[in-house]
Write a protein that holds these residues in place. Structure first.
Motif, PDB file in Angstrom:
ATOM      1  N   UNK A 168      10.247  -3.161  -1.805  1.00 17.00           N
ATOM      2  CA  UNK A 168      11.682  -4.126  -1.836  1.00 17.00           C
ATOM      3  C   UNK A 168      11.149  -5.047  -0.235  1.00 17.00           C
ATOM      4  N   UNK A 169      12.369  -5.471  -0.013  1.00 16.78           N
ATOM      5  CA  UNK A 169      12.287  -5.987   1.260  1.00 16.78           C
ATOM      6  C   UNK A 169      12.668  -5.120   2.137  1.00 16.78           C
ATOM      7  N   UNK A 170      12.956  -4.405   2.564  1.00 21.83           N
ATOM      8  CA  UNK A 170      13.387  -3.377   3.307  1.00 21.83           C
ATOM      9  C   UNK A 170      12.016  -2.570   4.034  1.00 21.83           C
ATOM     10  N   UNK A 171      12.116  -2.471   5.261  1.00 24.07           N
ATOM     11  CA  UNK A 171      11.491  -2.058   5.973  1.00 24.07           C
ATOM     12  C   UNK A 171      11.448  -1.109   7.023  1.00 24.07           C
ATOM     13  N   UNK A 172      12.548  -0.659   6.964  1.00 24.05           N
ATOM     14  CA  UNK A 172      13.430   0.818   7.924  1.00 24.05           C
ATOM     15  C   UNK A 172      12.226   1.900   6.920  1.00 24.05           C
ATOM     16  N   UNK A 173      12.214   2.591   8.526  1.00 18.72           N
ATOM     17  CA  UNK A 173      12.648   4.268   8.237  1.00 18.72           C
ATOM     18  C   UNK A 173      10.955   3.964   9.139  1.00 18.72           C
ATOM     19  N   UNK A 174      10.757   5.091   9.130  1.00 21.29           N
ATOM     20  CA  UNK A 174       9.355   5.948  10.401  1.00 21.29           C
ATOM     21  C   UNK A 174       8.387   5.968   9.620  1.00 21.29           C
ATOM     22  N   UNK A 175       7.360   4.968   9.748  1.00 21.84           N
ATOM     23  CA  UNK A 175       6.191   5.638   8.901  1.00 21.84           C
ATOM     24  C   UNK A 175       4.400   5.287   9.737  1.00 21.84           C
ATOM     25  N   UNK A 176       3.161   5.552   9.766  1.00 21.66           N
ATOM     26  CA  UNK A 176       2.464   6.068  10.198  1.00 21.66           C
ATOM     27  C   UNK A 176       1.707   4.568  10.988  1.00 21.66           C
ATOM     28  N   UNK A 177       1.352   3.963   9.749  1.00 24.95           N
ATOM     29  CA  UNK A 177       1.112   3.020  10.446  1.00 24.95           C
ATOM     30  C   UNK A 177       1.459   1.998   9.222  1.00 24.95           C
ATOM     31  N   UNK A 178       0.916   0.596  10.110  1.00 24.07           N
ATOM     32  CA  UNK A 178       1.460  -0.700   8.972  1.00 24.07           C
ATOM     33  C   UNK A 178       0.674  -1.573   9.022  1.00 24.07           C
ATOM     34  N   UNK A 179       0.197  -2.652   8.089  1.00 21.93           N
ATOM     35  CA  UNK A 179      -0.893  -3.154   7.985  1.00 21.93           C
ATOM     36  C   UNK A 179       0.043  -4.752   7.398  1.00 21.93           C
ATOM     37  N   UNK A 180      -0.805  -5.075   7.808  1.00 28.00           N
ATOM     38  CA  UNK A 180      -0.150  -6.812   7.983  1.00 28.00           C
ATOM     39  C   UNK A 180      -1.042  -7.767   6.732  1.00 28.00           C
ATOM     40  N   UNK A 181      -0.716  -7.691   5.952  1.00 26.07           N
ATOM     41  CA  UNK A 181      -1.058  -8.632   4.241  1.00 26.07           C
ATOM     42  C   UNK A 181      -0.250  -9.622   4.191  1.00 26.07           C
ATOM     43  N   UNK A 182       0.468 -10.340   5.000  1.00 23.82           N
ATOM     44  CA  UNK A 182       1.656 -11.416   4.934  1.00 23.82           C
ATOM     45  C   UNK A 182       0.725 -13.159   4.808  1.00 23.82           C
ATOM     46  N   UNK A 183      -0.384 -13.291   4.339  1.00 21.69           N
ATOM     47  CA  UNK A 183      -0.869 -14.332   3.639  1.00 21.69           C
ATOM     48  C   UNK A 183      -1.794 -14.323   2.200  1.00 21.69           C
ATOM     49  N   UNK A 184      -1.210 -12.841   1.918  1.00 24.04           N
ATOM     50  CA  UNK A 184      -2.103 -12.246   0.907  1.00 24.04           C
ATOM     51  C   UNK A 184      -1.096 -11.726  -0.642  1.00 24.04           C
ATOM     52  N   UNK A 185      -0.691 -12.047  -1.538  1.00 17.64           N
ATOM     53  CA  UNK A 185       0.055 -11.149  -2.758  1.00 17.64           C
ATOM     54  C   UNK A 185      -0.624 -10.312  -3.444  1.00 17.64           C
ATOM     55  N   UNK A 186       0.079  -9.771  -3.305  1.00 10.55           N
ATOM     56  CA  UNK A 186       0.224  -8.223  -3.878  1.00 10.55           C
ATOM     57  C   UNK A 186       0.509  -7.719  -4.820  1.00 10.55           C
ATOM     58  N   UNK A 187      -0.425  -6.960  -5.600  1.00  9.28           N
ATOM     59  CA  UNK A 187      -0.241  -6.188  -6.959  1.00  9.28           C
ATOM     60  C   UNK A 187       0.149  -5.058  -7.585  1.00  9.28           C
ATOM     61  N   UNK A 188      -0.108  -4.994  -8.406  1.00  4.83           N
ATOM     62  CA  UNK A 188      -0.275  -3.609  -8.924  1.00  4.83           C
ATOM     63  C   UNK A 188      -2.243  -3.252  -9.395  1.00  4.83           C
ATOM     64  N   UNK A 189      -2.656  -2.241  -8.866  1.00  4.32           N
ATOM     65  CA  UNK A 189      -4.694  -2.770  -9.415  1.00  4.32           C
ATOM     66  C   UNK A 189      -4.722  -2.661 -10.428  1.00  4.32           C
ATOM     67  N   UNK A 190      -5.499  -3.486 -11.253  1.00  8.74           N
ATOM     68  CA  UNK A 190      -5.476  -4.038 -13.075  1.00  8.74           C
ATOM     69  C   UNK A 190      -6.357  -2.759 -12.935  1.00  8.74           C
ATOM     70  N   UNK A 191      -6.618  -2.369 -14.744  1.00  8.18           N
ATOM     71  CA  UNK A 191      -6.714  -1.823 -15.132  1.00  8.18           C
ATOM     72  C   UNK A 191      -7.399  -2.737 -16.491  1.00  8.18           C
ATOM     73  N   UNK A 192      -8.636  -2.030 -16.720  1.00 12.10           N
ATOM     74  CA  UNK A 192      -9.671  -3.130 -18.100  1.00 12.10           C
ATOM     75  C   UNK A 192      -9.449  -1.602 -18.760  1.00 12.10           C
TER      76      UNK A 192
END
Length: 409
Positions: free
Chosen positions: A35-59
């Motif tokens: 979603x758009x919510x980034x609340x809550x503690x995490x161990x790390x953050x990856x900045x992929x702000x210039x990418x489009x994220x999709x599910x892994x493709x299946x062949x």
């Protein structure tokens, strides 16, 4: 480990509109939130702000273990293994985090990938495809005795097994399961890369096909079929097959029967396009050219009439030979045929449903396995870039970052 991926856009694989400035939270090997919510503690953050994220493709139609073309059995096993492992790595690097191997590599490759010894997709092997004498998949010379058929290297790559009559089919299916098959593949028609049949030929009787279905049902799984012509599909439907590969010469009435039975179609346009121009790279002779003529146009029409009839239509590449680095071409061709979003859904949610793994794969949603890819292009506006694996900048498989071209992690 829990980490968060910030992306420019998320396309979740369901067919819904993209979400901008979105976040995927990953906990271990699962998606915790999307979603758009980034609340809550995490161990790390990856900045992929210039990418489009999709599910892994299946062949849903791979042959990573079919390396040698018409010279089956001539390659040293070590070289064959090296090419096989390379194809698995290329598959994953292209953004395909899951694959269904429908002839070639068997459960040995799946075990090597699961053990982390080889990079590759989450693999669902069929073992050798079940073929009748003189049918598609019999790679021996037609004037040599039957026992000269190349039987492959069980545990590495075994393209096919000859079986005639229900009892032999039953034994072949049981052996495929013994070697790690997760489903069975049979041939109900002739093929493009065949020496002793035509695409119009129909193969296996209904009784033979039912034997394979019985064995699959005993394992709580299914049978898919190589099937270019309508009669091969109709025999398969009568026997209880759940999936058909290629479907090239579908007529208007047959898709309605497929939809009623809940049977799926997995077209394979990429290999047809490539065989018409690059067949020599796959170790094949020019006999392929007349056999492939008109197939892409017919298969494209089959996709459209199947979708119109309500058939679930997935996506497969059917690539052959070494250096299988054109897997994204299938998405390019499907995008041109209907729409980029429909092409994406076919290679994510629809394939997961066809392969009975939609409870854990196919879409980006909480609770599913964390398979995600990051693209440096808009796949809805520029789908042609799917054909360039370098444009897939980030690949996450089961929560593990397996490709990171930009050093984001």
């Amino acid at each position: 480990m829990t980490y968060r991926v910030h992306a420019r856009t998320i396309i979740d694989g369901s067919g819904r509109d993209p979400v901008d400035t979105a976040v995927v939270t990953i906990d271990g090997d699962r998606i915790a939130a999307v979603g758009t919510d980034d609340n809550g503690a995490v161990d790390a953050t990856i900045d992929a702000g210039d990418l489009t994220l999709m599910p892994g493709l299946i062949d849903a139609h791979t042959h990573m273990g079919l390396i040698e073309g018409d010279r089956l059995g001539a390659m040293p096993p070590a070289l064959l293994a090296a090419h096989l492992f390379r194809n698995a790595e290329l598959c994953l690097a292209s953004g395909h985090t899951t694959a269904r191997e429908v002839a070639g590599a068997d459960g040995g490759l799946a075990q090597a990938i699961e053990a982390g010894l080889v990079g590759g997709p989450r693999l669902f092997p069929s073992g050798p495809m079940l073929s009748q004498t003189g049918g598609h998949g019999e790679f021996g010379h037609p004037f040599l005795p039957h026992h000269h058929h190349y039987t492959g290297l069980p545990g590495l790559s075994q393209p096919s097994v000859m079986c005639d009559g229900p009892d032999e089919v039953r034994i072949a299916a049981r052996n495929a399961f013994r070697h790690g098959a997760t489903q069975i593949k049979v041939c109900t028609s002739g093929g493009v890369v065949s020496l002793t049949d035509r695409l119009e030929d129909v193969q296996f009787t209904v009784a033979e096909l039912r034997a394979a279905v019985d064995e699959a049902h005993a394992r709580d799984t299914y049978v898919t079929a190589h099937a270019h012509n309508t009669e091969g599909i109709l025999r398969g439907l009568e026997a209880g097959l759940e999936c058909f590969e290629h479907g090239t010469f579908l007529d208007e009435p047959t898709p309605a029967r497929m939809a009623t039975a809940g049977a799926a179609l997995v077209p394979t346009l990429a290999v047809i396009r490539l065989l018409s121009t690059e067949y020599q790279k796959y170790g094949l002779g020019d006999y392929v050219l007349p056999r492939v003529a008109g197939v892409e146009k017919a298969m494209s029409n089959a996709v459209l009439i199947a979708l119109e009839a309500g058939v679930r239509v997935g996506s497969g590449t059917d690539l052959l030979g070494p250096d299988q680095n054109r897997r994204g071409l299938e998405l390019v061709l499907r995008s041109q045929l209907h729409s980029p979003m429909a092409a994406i859904v076919s290679a994510t949610r629809a394939n997961a449903e066809i392969m009975r793994v939609d409870d854990r794969l196919g879409t980006l949603e909480a609770g599913k396995l964390a398979d995600c890819i990051g693209l440096d292009f808009d796949p809805l506006d520029e789908p042609d870039h799917f054909d360039d694996p370098e444009r897939v900048r980030l690949v996450i498989k089961g929560g593990e970052i397996v490709k990171d071209l930009d050093g984001r992690a």
